[in-house]
Structures are given as structure tokens and as C-alpha cells.
Motif scaffolding. Structure first.
Motif, short mmCIF file in Angstrom:
data_model
loop_
_atom_site.label_atom_id
_atom_site.label_comp_id
_atom_site.label_asym_id
_atom_site.label_seq_id
_atom_site.Cartn_x
_atom_site.Cartn_y
_atom_site.Cartn_z
N HIS A 3 0.64 -1.16 -0.10
CA HIS A 3 0.09 -0.07 -0.11
C HIS A 3 0.78 1.17 0.07
O HIS A 3 1.61 1.60 1.06
CB HIS A 3 -1.09 0.14 1.35
CG HIS A 3 -2.03 -1.13 1.20
ND1 HIS A 3 -2.97 -1.08 0.32
CD2 HIS A 3 -2.27 -2.22 2.08
CE1 HIS A 3 -3.90 -2.09 0.39
NE2 HIS A 3 -3.11 -2.78 1.51
N SER A 306 -6.45 -2.27 -3.92
CA SER A 306 -6.95 -1.14 -2.81
C SER A 306 -8.46 -1.37 -2.33
O SER A 306 -8.68 -1.12 -1.02
CB SER A 306 -6.87 0.37 -3.19
OG SER A 306 -5.49 0.54 -3.89
N LYS A 311 -9.48 0.33 1.01
CA LYS A 311 -8.88 1.85 0.78
C LYS A 311 -9.49 2.16 -0.18
O LYS A 311 -8.76 2.36 -1.42
CB LYS A 311 -7.33 1.60 0.80
CG LYS A 311 -6.52 0.91 2.13
CD LYS A 311 -5.20 0.92 1.97
CE LYS A 311 -4.46 0.52 3.14
NZ LYS A 311 -4.73 1.57 4.26
#
Length: 459
Positions: A3, A306, A311
Motif C-alpha cells: 500500500h 486497494s 482503501k
């Protein structure tokens, strides 16, 4: 995969995943390009035959194979959500699906290739070359689809360099085989353009063999024990793959097949020289399209990862980076293409009339590249969200309800003639880009503040 936190880190990660995909796509397309160019060195009829055969083949390997693209968002979201233990079983199921799809294509293609080519009203020699080129390619479709499953498995984890390495090994081998089978070397008969089909089919087998070997040699994927431990066939998993994959495949098919239909209509309305010129422009512009297509595939990976991790802000940031970058690069490409269009045309043929006409078609390619880049990158983002149903409908309307009819009307009822078809393509791509943008805005708004990847289909 990891990430990235800042814009700079996200740009770096996206590029790290992107550039090997781009090299891979260029390599794979180089095989198709080699078929056409080397066949053109034999005769204008061989060029036209292979070009038409290729225009029918491309919807198969990009559209039907698009079903297997479901592997990328599913695996990337599994990794993002920490479900790595289920990946090996899932890949087994995807390989089963690839075999079923490949055998279906072989059976259907064997019956339909000849009547479809017959509808085009081609010269006998051109039709003969186109048909047997396609038949030759069918010998490699099983390994092609299976190796693509493995490629999407590698890529979804961020290991895009593996696919790049495999492709870079295969492309020179394909060129050598083309030389042998087209021109008749080392005791092999000279098959002309048809020989390029055999060369490419053999290359597909090579790619598959190397891909399997990599699952044993690369430590990062060896732990999955692919081809050692097989999961029993599961209709439930097949349904999951097909539920996501079929809309993806049909969406790609609707876009790619419009070019095949345009080529078919040109065969009915215009002469062989016009067909060859159109195909030269289409071949090169498709090569340039490998850039936004690669961006699209990279976006599916990072957005899927993601979203799988919950996220959503990162997913939106990757969307802005990818779509903006893709449109910007194609704008630059269009500027360069304008000044180099004639030299590019002469790379394909020594026939000055064909080359000059192809250069005129490339002017239209300049304009549609921008819309093509936008729609491709936006679609890659939507796939990362596993949003595939609505984009499929948008693609159908854009290409077949708006683009193709517009092109036909402009070609038949205005002075644009053959160029009218390209104007219709531009209209269809632009319509699709706008539709995908509106859909993405709705998806992202619906998931704002959410943390799940399985709610997309209800948005």
C-alpha cells in the motif's frame, strides 16, 4: 504488492506494475504485427488475407479471452483482503474454464470461419489465405487461453515482470518461425501468409510451457503448488468467474469486433487496396493502443488491491493517475503520428498507392486515440471495483447502437466514403468514454466511506 501512501509512492507503484505489462502487450502484439508485415512481403493478396484473418481473430483472443480477465480483479481483491490461501484452488478452476472456452472456440470457429469470410466477397486467393490462417491459429488456442490465466495470476500479485520475461523469450522465436513457415526454409514448404498462422500457434505453446515452468521456478509463486495440487471442478467458482468474466469479455468483444465488421463492410463496398490500407492503419493504431490498454490492466490490479483492502481513497487516487496519464500520453502520441504517418505506412508495404491511402486513414486514427485512451483506462478502473454489468451495457450501446451505424451512414451516404467508418469509430469511443466516466463517478460515490469489494454489483 504493498500500500503506497503518498501520491509520489502511488505513481511509482503504478509505473512499476505498468511498464512490464506494456512490454508484454507490445511483445504479444508484435507477433500479430509480424504476421501481417512478413505476409505483406510475399504479395498484396497475402497481406490482405492475413489482415482480414487477423481482424476476425482479434475479437476471439481479446473478447472471448476477456472472460479470463476476471482472474485479475478476483485475485487482486483476494490478496488485498488477506485471502491468499484460496488463490491456488481458484486458479485451478480458472484453468478448467479456459479449457472449456478454448474447445468451444475451436468447434464453433471450425464451422463459422468459412461462411463468415464468404460473406465478404473477397478474391478467391485472399479468402483462401484468410480461412487457412485462422484454422492454423486454432491449433494454439488451448495453450493461449491457459497461459493467459497464469499471466493474470502473476500480474494480479504485482509480478508483472514474469509475464514480460516470458514474452520477450517468445517474440524472437515467433519471428524465426514466421521466416521458416512463410518463405519455406530448412526443408519446410513455403506456406505464404498461411504459414504465419502455424508459426504463431507454435509460439502459443511455447509461452504456455514457459509459464508452467515459471510456477515451479519463481519462489514467490512456487508455494501455491500449481499443477501439483488440483482442486476438483466447482460449478460455484465457475459461475463466479463467468459472472464477472462474461460481461468483461462481451464488452471487449463489442469494441474489438466493430473493427472486424468495418473490415467486412469495406470488403463489400471497396477494393482490395482500400482494405489493405485500412488494415495497415488499424494495425499500427492498435499497436499504439497497447499503451492505454496496459495502463488499464495496471489500474485493475492496483484499484482491485486497494478496494480489497478497504482503501477507497487510494482507489480513487489511482483512478486519477491512470486516466489522466493515459489521455496525456495518447495526446503526445497523436502529435508524433501526424508527422510520421507516411513512413509508418511504408513499413507495411512497398505499394505506393496502398501506403498513401493508409497514411490518410492514420489521420483519423490520430483523433480517435484520445477517446480510446480515456475509455480504456476508465474501464480498467471499473474492473478493479469488479463493476462489470453496467459497463458491458454502455459498451454495447456505444459501439453497436451509436458508433457502427454512424460510420455506415457516413461511409455510404456522404463523400467521406471509407473514412466515414473511422469517423463512426471515433463517435462510438467518445460515447463510451463519457458513459464509463459517469458510471465510475456513481460507483465511487456509492462506496465513499465503504470498505467492501462485494457490494459493487448493487450500486
Amino acid at each position: 504488492m504493498y500500500h503506497a501512501e503518498t501520491w509520489s509512492e502511488k505513481t511509482g507503484l503504478l509505473f512499476k506494475i505498468l511498464w512490464p505489462i506494456l512490454v508484454t502487450q507490445l511483445g504479444l502484439y508484435a507477433m500479430n504485427l509480424t504476421d501481417i508485415i512478413m505476409s505483406g512481403w510475399v504479395s498484396k493478396e497475402d497481406l490482405a488475407g492475413v489482415a482480414i484473418g487477423s481482424s476476425l481473430w482479434m475479437p476471439i483472443i481479446t473478447g472471448i479471452n476477456g472472460i479470463l480477465l476476471a482472474v485479475t480483479p478476483i485475485v487482486s481483491q483476494m490478496i488485498g483482503s488477506g485471502k491468499r490461501n484460496g488463490i491456488a484452488k481458484f486458479i485451478s478452476q480458472a484453468l478448467y474454464v479456459s479449457l472449456i472456452v478454448a474447445l468451444t472456440v475451436i468447434i464453433v470457429g471450425s464451422f463459422l470461419f468459412k461462411p463468415v469470410i464468404g460473406l465478404m466477397g473477397l478474391e478467391d486467393k485472399v479468402a483462401h489465405i484468410a480461412f487457412y490462417y485462422l484454422i492454423a491459429l486454432l491449433f494454439g488456442i488451448v495453450p493461449l487461453f491457459a497461459s493467459n490465466v497464469l499471466r493474470y495470476f502473476f500480474d494480479a500479485q504485482g509480478f508483472t515482470r514474469i509475464s514480460m520475461f516470458i514474452t520477450l523469450l517468445a517474440v524472437p522465436f515467433n519471428v524465426l518461425l514466421n521466416y521458416v513457415f512463410i518463405f519455406g526454409k530448412f526443408g519446410v514448404p513455403a506456406y505464404g501468409g498461411i504459414g504465419s498462422g502455424y508459426a504463431t500457434a507454435i509460439t502459443y505453446w511455447l509461452i504456455f510451457i514457459i509459464s508452467v515452468v515459471m510456477t515451479f521456478k519463481v519462489s514467490a509463486v512456487r508455494s501455491y503448488r500449481l499443477f501439483i495440487e488440483w482442486a476438483a471442478p466447482s460449478l460455484k467458482v465457475w459461475k463466479e468467474i463467468l459472472t464477472i468474466g462474461i460481461p468483461i469479455g462481451l464488452g471487449i468483444f463489442f469494441e474489438v469486433s466493430i473493427f472486424s465488421v468495418v473490415t467486412l463492410l469495406m470488403g463489400l463496398l471497396f477494393d482490395t487496396g482500400t482494405i489493405a490500407s485500412h488494415q495497415i492503419a488499424l494495425s499500427f493504431s492498435s499497436l499504439v493502443f497497447m499503451v492505454p490498454l496496459s495502463i488499464s490492466m495496471a489500474l485493475t490490479i492496483v484499484v482491485g488491491y486497494s478496494v480489497g483492502s478497504g482503501k477507497m481513497k487510494a482507489a480513487r487516487q489511482y483512478s486519477l493517475l491512470g486516466v489522466g496519464g493515459g489521455v496525456g500520453l495518447m495526446g503526445l502520441s497523436a502529435f508524433v503520428l501526424f508527422f510520421l504517418r507516411e513512413p509508418i505506412a511504408y513499413l507495411y508495404t512497398q505499394d505506393s498507392d496502398v501506403a498513401k491511402l493508409a497514411a490518410q486513414f492514420l489521420i483519423f486514427a490520430i483523433f480517435y486515440q484520445i477517446s480510446d485512451a480515456a475509455q480504456a483506462s476508465l474501464l480498467g478502473v471499473l474492473r478493479g471495483y469488479k463493476d462489470v454489468q453496467k459497463p458491458f451495457l454502455i459498451a454495447f450501446v456505444s459501439y453497436w447502437i451509436v458508433g457502427l451505424p454512424s460510420g455506415y451512414l457516413l461511409a455510404v451516404y456522404t463523400d467521406m466514403n471509407a473514412y466515414g467508418f473511422w469517423a463512426g469509430i471515433i463517435i462510438g469511443l467518445t460515447f463510451a468514454a463519457v458513459g464509463f466516466l459517469l458510471r465510475l463517478m456513481r460507483v465511487q460515490k456509492g462506496l465513499q466511506g465503504g470498505n467492501g469489494s462485494n457490494v459493487i454489483e448493487s450500486v
